[in-house]
Design a protein around this motif. Structure first.
Motif, PDB file in Angstrom:
ATOM      1  N   PRO A 199     -82.690  70.252  38.092  1.00 51.81           N
ATOM      2  CA  PRO A 199     -83.777  70.424  37.111  1.00 51.81           C
ATOM      3  C   PRO A 199     -83.759  69.280  36.106  1.00 51.81           C
ATOM      4  CG  PRO A 199     -81.960  71.908  36.602  1.00 51.81           C
ATOM      5  CD  PRO A 199     -81.624  71.259  37.920  1.00 51.81           C
ATOM      6  N   PRO A 200     -84.828  69.104  35.327  1.00 49.53           N
ATOM      7  CA  PRO A 200     -84.931  67.951  34.425  1.00 49.53           C
ATOM      8  C   PRO A 200     -83.778  67.825  33.444  1.00 49.53           C
ATOM      9  CG  PRO A 200     -87.044  69.059  34.608  1.00 49.53           C
ATOM     10  CD  PRO A 200     -86.059  69.924  35.323  1.00 49.53           C
ATOM     11  N   GLU A 201     -83.267  68.941  32.950  1.00 46.52           N
ATOM     12  CA  GLU A 201     -82.192  68.859  31.961  1.00 46.52           C
ATOM     13  C   GLU A 201     -80.872  68.390  32.562  1.00 46.52           C
ATOM     14  OE1 GLU A 201     -82.467  73.210  33.356  1.00 46.52           O
ATOM     15  OE2 GLU A 201     -83.829  71.560  32.837  1.00 46.52           O
ATOM     16  N   ARG A 202     -80.800  68.303  33.892  1.00 46.29           N
ATOM     17  CA  ARG A 202     -79.590  67.809  34.544  1.00 46.29           C
ATOM     18  C   ARG A 202     -79.896  66.584  35.398  1.00 46.29           C
ATOM     19  NH1 ARG A 202     -77.276  71.764  38.208  1.00 46.29           N
ATOM     20  NH2 ARG A 202     -75.739  70.100  38.482  1.00 46.29           N
ATOM     21  N   ARG A 203     -80.845  65.813  34.958  1.00 47.06           N
ATOM     22  CA  ARG A 203     -81.226  64.605  35.686  1.00 47.06           C
ATOM     23  C   ARG A 203     -80.043  63.637  35.752  1.00 47.06           C
ATOM     24  NH1 ARG A 203     -86.646  62.502  33.686  1.00 47.06           N
ATOM     25  NH2 ARG A 203     -87.293  64.114  35.162  1.00 47.06           N
ATOM     26  N   ILE A 204     -79.769  63.110  36.941  1.00 43.17           N
ATOM     27  CA  ILE A 204     -78.690  62.140  37.129  1.00 43.17           C
ATOM     28  C   ILE A 204     -79.260  60.749  36.908  1.00 43.17           C
ATOM     29  CG2 ILE A 204     -76.910  61.250  38.679  1.00 43.17           C
ATOM     30  CD1 ILE A 204     -76.561  64.190  37.821  1.00 43.17           C
ATOM     31  N   ARG A 205     -78.853  60.129  35.818  1.00 46.50           N
ATOM     32  CA  ARG A 205     -79.369  58.804  35.490  1.00 46.50           C
ATOM     33  C   ARG A 205     -78.421  57.683  35.928  1.00 46.50           C
ATOM     34  NH1 ARG A 205     -81.104  62.223  31.345  1.00 46.50           N
ATOM     35  NH2 ARG A 205     -83.351  62.091  30.909  1.00 46.50           N
ATOM     36  N   ALA A 206     -77.135  57.985  36.012  1.00 49.02           N
ATOM     37  CA  ALA A 206     -76.164  56.947  36.374  1.00 49.02           C
ATOM     38  C   ALA A 206     -74.985  57.589  37.077  1.00 49.02           C
ATOM     39  CB  ALA A 206     -75.695  56.195  35.133  1.00 49.02           C
ATOM     40  N   MET A 207     -74.205  56.768  37.765  1.00 52.45           N
ATOM     41  CA  MET A 207     -73.028  57.299  38.446  1.00 52.45           C
ATOM     42  C   MET A 207     -72.032  56.186  38.732  1.00 52.45           C
ATOM     43  SD  MET A 207     -74.262  58.050  42.340  1.00 52.45           S
ATOM     44  CE  MET A 207     -74.814  56.747  43.416  1.00 52.45           C
TER      45      MET A 207
END
Length: 305
Positions: A141-149
């Motif tokens: 969901p949007p509140e747990r968007r993965i932006r980096a890793m």
């Protein structure tokens, strides 16, 4: 069951380069992106002494590659099985909000290796099978968007296990150059739906609908959620959306000078803004099975100090 819709975030600067209606801003961004993009894959590899404590020059070199290509491969001689390493590396780039997904270890870092423990064998990353093109957390969901890793290699496979990498901004650029309507179609809030995940107890994760490309409201950066797995996705019943998805699939099939391939060796790792990536199948050495530490973040890489 009705899918939850992942709303494209509201953008403070609607006149930015990823606004389909702003061709001038896009052309300026496009020229700058291509001029700065690494000319050779070898430019993406940066030797470092200790990823836990980078020197100013090492950090600057890693930040430079991430600013230009959204990714960098660091290469160290540190082969210790130290789960603090990816977290300490990430913290030097402002990455602190780990995604504590249910398959991660207690510290939020996933030990990605071939195993059936805890039901992990039901999920492809924990097998030796190939993984198709995707961005991480496309089902979140949007509140747990993965932006980096960070993907840090502790032990490599006896053979195979190669990753292909593709900057999602370049994917957007090539798609928009083909047809601006393709880029606009994949920004629709219901362009792509990830079906619900169920088990014997019922629905474990609701279906999620959302855009493929969206713009971060705080940073103006382009974000992508995507998977090439046909069982994991439902495209909107729209001719332009389906044509755009087909074109994207062809771009990922290559050949392309923008697709970079690397087999991580012990001590090496990938730091990226959740670029498109895949993994080839592999064969393990029974005595030293492939082990990758994966740390996924809700933050985006900070390239400045």
């Amino acid at each position: 069951m009705t899918a939850a819709v992942l709303q494209a975030p509201r953008v403070r600067d609607t006149s930015g380069p990823f606004d389909p209606a702003n061709e001038d801003a896009y052309r300026a961004w496009r020229a700058e992106k291509l001029a700065a993009y690494p000319a050779r894959p070898s430019e993406l590899v940066v030797p470092v002494r200790d990823p836990r404590a980078l020197t100013p020059d090492e950090r600057a070199a890693l930040a430079d590659r991430c600013a230009r290509a959204n990714m960098v491969i660091y290469a160290s001689q540190d082969t210790a099985a130290d789960k603090d390493l990816p977290r300490l590396l990430a913290s030097q780039f402002g990455l602190v909000r780990l995604d504590h997904n249910w398959l991660a270890d207690d510290d939020g870092v996933s030990s990605v290796t071939v195993t059936g423990a805890g039901g992990r064998g039901d999920f492809i990353p924990y097998t030796n099978r190939p993984i198709r093109w995707h961005t991480d957390g496309y089902y979140n969901p949007p509140e747990r968007r993965i932006r980096a890793m960070v993907l840090h290699c502790v032990s490599s496979a006896a053979s195979g296990g190669e990753n292909s990498l593709f900057d999602h901004e370049i994917a957007y650029l090539l798609l928009r150059d083909t047809d601006p309507e393709f880029a606009a179609a994949l920004m629709q809030p219901d362009a792509m739906t990830i079906p619900a995940r169920t088990d014997d107890a019922g629905v474990v994760r609701d279906a999620q609908s959302g855009p493929v490309f969206s713009v971060d409201a705080d940073t103006g950066a382009l974000h992508m959620r995507y998977t090439a797995r046909t069982r994991s996705i439902e495209w909107k019943d729209d001719r332009t959306v389906r044509a755009a998805a087909a074109r994207l699939e062809r771009l990922l099939a290559g050949p392309s000078p923008y697709i970079h391939r690397v087999t991580l060796k012990p001590g090496m790792g990938l730091l990226c803004n959740n670029v498109l990536h895949d993994r080839s199948g592999f064969v393990d050495d029974p005595g030293h099975p492939r082990l990758i530490y994966r740390a996924r973040y809700h933050d985006r890489i900070r390239v400045d100090r």
